[in-house]
Design an enzyme around this catalytic site. Structure first.
Site, PDB file in Angstrom:
ATOM      1  N   ASP A  18       1.963   2.922 -23.615  1.00 15.60           N
ATOM      2  CA  ASP A  18       2.899   3.897 -24.870  1.00 15.60           C
ATOM      3  C   ASP A  18       1.065   4.523 -25.939  1.00 15.60           C
ATOM      4  O   ASP A  18       1.594   4.718 -26.590  1.00 15.60           O
ATOM      5  CB  ASP A  18       4.111   3.811 -25.521  1.00 15.60           C
ATOM      6  CG  ASP A  18       5.315   3.262 -24.720  1.00 15.60           C
ATOM      7  OD1 ASP A  18       5.186   3.689 -23.983  1.00 15.60           O
ATOM      8  OD2 ASP A  18       5.407   1.859 -24.712  1.00 15.60           O
TER       9      ASP A  18
ATOM     10  N   GLY B 245       0.264   6.577 -24.565  1.00 16.38           N
ATOM     11  CA  GLY B 245       0.196   8.905 -25.168  1.00 16.38           C
ATOM     12  C   GLY B 245      -0.419   9.273 -23.532  1.00 16.38           C
ATOM     13  O   GLY B 245      -0.919   9.974 -22.889  1.00 16.38           O
ATOM     14  N   LYS B 246      -0.544   8.274 -22.424  1.00  9.12           N
ATOM     15  CA  LYS B 246      -1.313   8.536 -21.400  1.00  9.12           C
ATOM     16  C   LYS B 246      -0.714  10.169 -20.886  1.00  9.12           C
ATOM     17  O   LYS B 246      -1.059  10.709 -20.328  1.00  9.12           O
ATOM     18  CB  LYS B 246      -0.951   7.521 -20.060  1.00  9.12           C
ATOM     19  CG  LYS B 246      -1.125   6.509 -20.801  1.00  9.12           C
ATOM     20  CD  LYS B 246      -1.372   4.972 -19.438  1.00  9.12           C
ATOM     21  CE  LYS B 246       0.229   4.192 -19.658  1.00  9.12           C
ATOM     22  NZ  LYS B 246       0.686   3.840 -21.187  1.00  9.12           N
TER      23      LYS B 246
ATOM     24  N   GLY C 136       7.554   5.457 -19.053  1.00 14.78           N
ATOM     25  CA  GLY C 136       8.080   6.234 -19.593  1.00 14.78           C
ATOM     26  C   GLY C 136       7.329   7.161 -20.591  1.00 14.78           C
ATOM     27  O   GLY C 136       6.676   6.504 -21.899  1.00 14.78           O
ATOM     28  N   HIS C 137       6.606   8.358 -20.462  1.00 18.33           N
ATOM     29  CA  HIS C 137       5.619   9.251 -19.950  1.00 18.33           C
ATOM     30  C   HIS C 137       6.190  10.741 -20.542  1.00 18.33           C
ATOM     31  O   HIS C 137       6.841  11.019 -19.908  1.00 18.33           O
ATOM     32  CB  HIS C 137       4.628   8.892 -19.100  1.00 18.33           C
ATOM     33  CG  HIS C 137       3.800   8.554 -18.394  1.00 18.33           C
ATOM     34  ND1 HIS C 137       3.047   7.784 -17.545  1.00 18.33           N
ATOM     35  CD2 HIS C 137       3.954   6.529 -19.337  1.00 18.33           C
ATOM     36  CE1 HIS C 137       2.939   7.275 -17.227  1.00 18.33           C
ATOM     37  NE2 HIS C 137       3.178   6.227 -18.605  1.00 18.33           N
TER      38      HIS C 137
ATOM     39  N   GLN D 119       1.493   1.623 -17.768  1.00 14.08           N
ATOM     40  CA  GLN D 119       1.520  -0.069 -18.299  1.00 14.08           C
ATOM     41  C   GLN D 119      -0.187   0.162 -18.669  1.00 14.08           C
ATOM     42  O   GLN D 119      -0.322   1.702 -19.067  1.00 14.08           O
ATOM     43  CB  GLN D 119       1.943  -1.195 -17.239  1.00 14.08           C
ATOM     44  CG  GLN D 119       3.200  -0.520 -17.383  1.00 14.08           C
ATOM     45  CD  GLN D 119       3.786  -0.178 -16.212  1.00 14.08           C
ATOM     46  OE1 GLN D 119       3.520   0.054 -14.920  1.00 14.08           O
ATOM     47  NE2 GLN D 119       4.901   0.233 -16.403  1.00 14.08           N
TER      48      GLN D 119
ATOM     49  N   ARG E 266      14.140   0.061 -27.896  1.00 17.37           N
ATOM     50  CA  ARG E 266      13.696  -0.679 -28.845  1.00 17.37           C
ATOM     51  C   ARG E 266      12.633  -0.178 -29.690  1.00 17.37           C
ATOM     52  O   ARG E 266      11.312   0.660 -29.324  1.00 17.37           O
ATOM     53  CB  ARG E 266      13.131  -1.794 -27.702  1.00 17.37           C
ATOM     54  CG  ARG E 266      14.377  -2.157 -27.236  1.00 17.37           C
ATOM     55  CD  ARG E 266      13.677  -3.516 -25.955  1.00 17.37           C
ATOM     56  NE  ARG E 266      12.951  -2.925 -24.946  1.00 17.37           N
ATOM     57  CZ  ARG E 266      11.658  -3.502 -24.507  1.00 17.37           C
ATOM     58  NH1 ARG E 266      12.377  -5.236 -24.853  1.00 17.37           N
ATOM     59  NH2 ARG E 266      10.958  -3.443 -23.467  1.00 17.37           N
TER      60      ARG E 266
ATOM     61  N   GLY F 206      -1.881  15.489 -32.322  1.00 20.09           N
ATOM     62  CA  GLY F 206      -0.089  16.020 -31.674  1.00 20.09           C
ATOM     63  C   GLY F 206      -0.025  15.954 -30.415  1.00 20.09           C
ATOM     64  O   GLY F 206      -0.613  15.651 -29.591  1.00 20.09           O
TER      65      GLY F 206
HETATM   66  P1  GDP Z   1       2.520   6.635 -22.592  1.00 22.84           P
HETATM   67  O1  GDP Z   1       3.347   5.761 -22.074  1.00 22.84           O
HETATM   68  O2  GDP Z   1       0.672   6.414 -22.475  1.00 22.84           O
HETATM   69  O3  GDP Z   1       2.485   8.155 -22.033  1.00 22.84           O
HETATM   70  O4  GDP Z   1       3.664   7.044 -23.692  1.00 22.84           O
HETATM   71  P2  GDP Z   1       4.259   7.649 -24.809  1.00 22.84           P
HETATM   72  O5  GDP Z   1       4.624   9.397 -24.312  1.00 22.84           O
HETATM   73  O6  GDP Z   1       6.093   6.070 -23.539  1.00 22.84           O
HETATM   74  O7  GDP Z   1       4.342   7.510 -25.572  1.00 22.84           O
HETATM   75  C1  GDP Z   1       3.298   7.973 -26.511  1.00 22.84           C
HETATM   76  C2  GDP Z   1       4.251   9.180 -27.760  1.00 22.84           C
HETATM   77  O8  GDP Z   1       3.028  10.041 -28.376  1.00 22.84           O
HETATM   78  C3  GDP Z   1       4.644  10.440 -26.863  1.00 22.84           C
HETATM   79  O9  GDP Z   1       6.540  10.975 -27.881  1.00 22.84           O
HETATM   80  C4  GDP Z   1       4.105  11.605 -26.992  1.00 22.84           C
HETATM   81  O10 GDP Z   1       4.123  12.524 -27.372  1.00 22.84           O
HETATM   82  C5  GDP Z   1       3.133  11.370 -28.703  1.00 22.84           C
HETATM   83  N1  GDP Z   1       1.991  11.359 -28.434  1.00 22.84           N
HETATM   84  C6  GDP Z   1       0.766  11.643 -27.627  1.00 22.84           C
HETATM   85  N2  GDP Z   1       0.043  11.875 -27.977  1.00 22.84           N
HETATM   86  C7  GDP Z   1      -0.222  12.371 -29.574  1.00 22.84           C
HETATM   87  C8  GDP Z   1      -0.757  12.919 -30.776  1.00 22.84           C
HETATM   88  O11 GDP Z   1      -2.071  12.882 -29.995  1.00 22.84           O
HETATM   89  N3  GDP Z   1      -0.281  13.198 -32.104  1.00 22.84           N
HETATM   90  C9  GDP Z   1       1.135  12.541 -32.211  1.00 22.84           C
HETATM   91  N4  GDP Z   1       1.822  12.832 -33.546  1.00 22.84           N
HETATM   92  N5  GDP Z   1       2.100  12.212 -30.494  1.00 22.84           N
HETATM   93  C10 GDP Z   1       1.604  12.226 -29.083  1.00 22.84           C
HETATM   94  P1  IMO Z   2       4.213   2.906 -19.672  1.00 20.27           P
HETATM   95  O1  IMO Z   2       3.164   3.721 -18.549  1.00 20.27           O
HETATM   96  C1  IMO Z   2       4.612  -0.296 -23.057  1.00 20.27           C
HETATM   97  C2  IMO Z   2       6.218  -4.139 -21.118  1.00 20.27           C
HETATM   98  C3  IMO Z   2       7.845  -4.481 -21.227  1.00 20.27           C
HETATM   99  C4  IMO Z   2       7.970  -5.475 -20.792  1.00 20.27           C
HETATM  100  C5  IMO Z   2       6.437  -6.111 -20.294  1.00 20.27           C
HETATM  101  C6  IMO Z   2       7.544  -6.696 -18.878  1.00 20.27           C
HETATM  102  O2  IMO Z   2       5.357   3.956 -21.016  1.00 20.27           O
HETATM  103  O3  IMO Z   2       2.887   2.524 -21.388  1.00 20.27           O
HETATM  104  P2  IMO Z   2       8.902  -4.988 -17.100  1.00 20.27           P
HETATM  105  O4  IMO Z   2       9.771  -4.442 -16.854  1.00 20.27           O
HETATM  106  O5  IMO Z   2       7.587  -4.125 -16.707  1.00 20.27           O
HETATM  107  O6  IMO Z   2       8.549  -6.407 -16.028  1.00 20.27           O
HETATM  108  O7  IMO Z   2       8.249  -5.571 -18.795  1.00 20.27           O
HETATM  109  O8  IMO Z   2       5.667  -5.273 -20.319  1.00 20.27           O
HETATM  110  N1  IMO Z   2       6.633  -2.806 -20.031  1.00 20.27           N
HETATM  111  C7  IMO Z   2       5.672  -1.511 -20.893  1.00 20.27           C
HETATM  112  N2  IMO Z   2       5.199  -1.380 -22.496  1.00 20.27           N
HETATM  113  N3  IMO Z   2       4.680   0.808 -21.752  1.00 20.27           N
HETATM  114  C8  IMO Z   2       5.020   1.013 -20.700  1.00 20.27           C
HETATM  115  O9  IMO Z   2       4.869   2.104 -20.228  1.00 20.27           O
HETATM  116  C9  IMO Z   2       5.476  -1.001 -19.990  1.00 20.27           C
HETATM  117  N4  IMO Z   2       6.368  -1.223 -19.258  1.00 20.27           N
HETATM  118  C10 IMO Z   2       6.296  -2.569 -18.930  1.00 20.27           C
HETATM  119  O10 IMO Z   2       8.316  -3.612 -22.434  1.00 20.27           O
HETATM  120  O11 IMO Z   2       6.848  -6.597 -22.222  1.00 20.27           O
HETATM  121 MG    MG Z   3       5.415   4.906 -22.633  1.00 19.92          MG
END
Ligand code: GDP
Ligand code: IMO
Ligand code: MG
Length: 428
Positions: free
Chosen positions: A13, A15-16, A40-41, A224, A303, A415
């Protein structure tokens, strides 16, 4: 050779998705190579948020090739729902290709993920996303998994399914006291899913290799993150795949020499969802403040994410494991209101400096984080688009990250929107 890669350096998470979407504008092909719908991206385009789980983040452009490679585990029901959801939001999945070698998540994997977690006592629970990821990869390693190509060979599919359902139902009912799954229902459902997915299924190994060899701009999208890597993360509190750069080579089916311009995405502070050690976790008001300011709740499970100060021991570890070329610092804007910020630059264990990253979780838990305190910038930076226009203290913060980790800055994100991005390099 025109390839690039986006890797998570922390616990996910970071911000990939946002960074992939940004670089993808100049790419021809975007490839997912590991993980599944545990990812979840979130990508925000013109204030519209798209939550992608299996689909590569390049899918939001009309003119890119989007590949779900061999190392990904695919839940066909989820993938079809994701495609449908995308179409409802006015986008198309026409450019999608999915690997005929990828393993398929079956209902018994999800049932086992739930049962295994439930059977583990409090502290032993991994806190998985309960999407069947671990049990599906376990079957692949055990060489009893069902692959996408098997779905189109009915005899093979029936034979593999029957073996698995019989065996898994024994586990579910006799070991875990859980409900069994139904062979006929699964067979009927998966025949339907296979038919719906047929237009997308192909040999993606050839597709990726061809794209790379034809000098197309190929972007590998990590899911991940490094600290969740099966071998190198905080085992057993990890996922069951290899989210590090090397994983893209095996997962996408291309040799390691093809992988260039590797971006490590670093969230400007630290979060973790699920259980496991987290040396810079803040269990106080500051942690709560970070969670509120950053809306730190999981995209997949909802969560609350655990929050803490940025841990550069983690990022330094990731720099080596992934041979990072550049850092992409995200969510810097979330720190806009802090008067002071801390970054962890080392660990001490029993009074001694720790070199590398501890393997033993008890050691890691006993480590004391060594912090540096930096002044905050107390300015809204979300509208800034040029690096030199960032407040001096914001520049000092990111430059210190680059200095400690030894990896140059490539991107600074201020952002969630596509436009809220500052480029320091141009890889394509
Ligand atoms: P990922 O799993 O690595 O793709 O990250 P997630 O999407 O799960 O979580 C990152 C969150 O941060 C998402 O809601 C993005 O829209 C948001 N995001 C990404 N870059 C930025 C940033 O520079 N600033 C802010 N405020 N939000 C960001
Ligand atoms: P993105 O790509 C954050 C965590 C789960 C748990 C552990 C094992 O959005 O960054 P699993 O269901 O993979 O067997 O769970 O890994 N986990 C993540 N945490 N971002 C993710 O993906 C994750 N994918 C798995 O919360 O701790
Ligand atoms: Mg994510």
């Amino acid at each position: 050779m025109a390839t690039s890669m986006v890797i998570g350096t922390q616990w996910g998470d970071e911000g990939k998705g946002k960074i992939v979407d940004w670089i993808a504008e100049r790419a021809d092909v975007v490839v997912r190579s590991q993980g599944g719908n545990n990812a979840g991206h979130t990508v925000v385009v013109d204030d519209k948020a798209f939550a992608l789980r299996l689909l590569p983040s390049g899918i939001l452009y009309d003119n890119k090739q989007n590949i779900v490679g061999t190392g990904v585990v695919i839940d066909p029901k989820v993938l079809l729902q994701e495609i449908e959801g995308l179409e409802k939001q006015g986008k198309s999945a026409k450019s999608l290709q999915i690997s005929d070698r990828a393993h398929v998540i079956m209902p018994y994997h999800i049932a086992l993920d739930n049962a295994e977690e439930a059977s583990k006592g409090g502290d032993a629970k991994i806190g998985t996303t309960k999407n069947g990821i671990g049990p599906c990869y376990a079957d692949k390693i055990n060489r009893i998994g069902i692959r996408i190509c098997d779905l189109y060979d009915l005899d093979t599919f029936k034979q593999k399914l029957s073996y698995n359902v019989e065996f898994k139902n024994k586990m579910l009912t006799k070991v875990y006291d859980a409900e069994p799954v139904n062979y006929d229902e699964i067979l009927a459902d998966y025949i339907k899913y296979a038919e719906a997915l047929k237009p997308y299924v192909t040999d993606t190994n050839i597709a990726v290799l061809k794209a790379v060899q034809e000098d197309k701009k190929v972007l590998f999208e990590g899911a991940q993150a490094t600290m969740l890597d099966l071998d190198h993360g905080t085992y057993p509190f990890v996922t069951s795949s290899h989210p590090i750069a090397g994983g893209a080579s095996t997962g996408a089916g291309v040799g390691p020499n093809y992988l260039k311009n590797i971006f490590g995405v670093v969230k400007a502070y630290a979060t973790r969802v699920g259980a496991g050690p987290f040396p810079t976790e803040l269990l106080d008001e500051t942690g709560e403040n970070l969670r509120k300011l950053g809306h730190e709740f999981g995209t997949v499970t909802g969560r609350p994410r655990r929050c803490g100060w940025l841990d550069l021991m983690v990022v330094k570890y990731a720099a080596g494991l992934n041979s990072l070329d550049y850092l992409a610092i995200t969510r810097l804007d979330i720190l806009d209101t802090f008067k002071e910020l801390k970054i962890c630059v080392g660990y001490k264990l029993n009074g001694k400096d720790v070199e590398g990253f501890p393997a033993n979780l008890k050691d890691l838990e006993a480590c004391e984080a060594v912090y540096e305190t930096l002044p905050g910038w107390e300015t809204d930076i979300s509208g800034i688009r040029k690096y030199e226009e960032l407040p001096e203290n914001a520049r000092k913060y990111v430059e210190r990250i680059a200095e400690v980790t030894g990896v140059p800055l490539g991107i600074v994100s201020v952002g969630p929107n596509r436009s809220q991005t500052i480029d320091l390099v141009n890889v394509f």
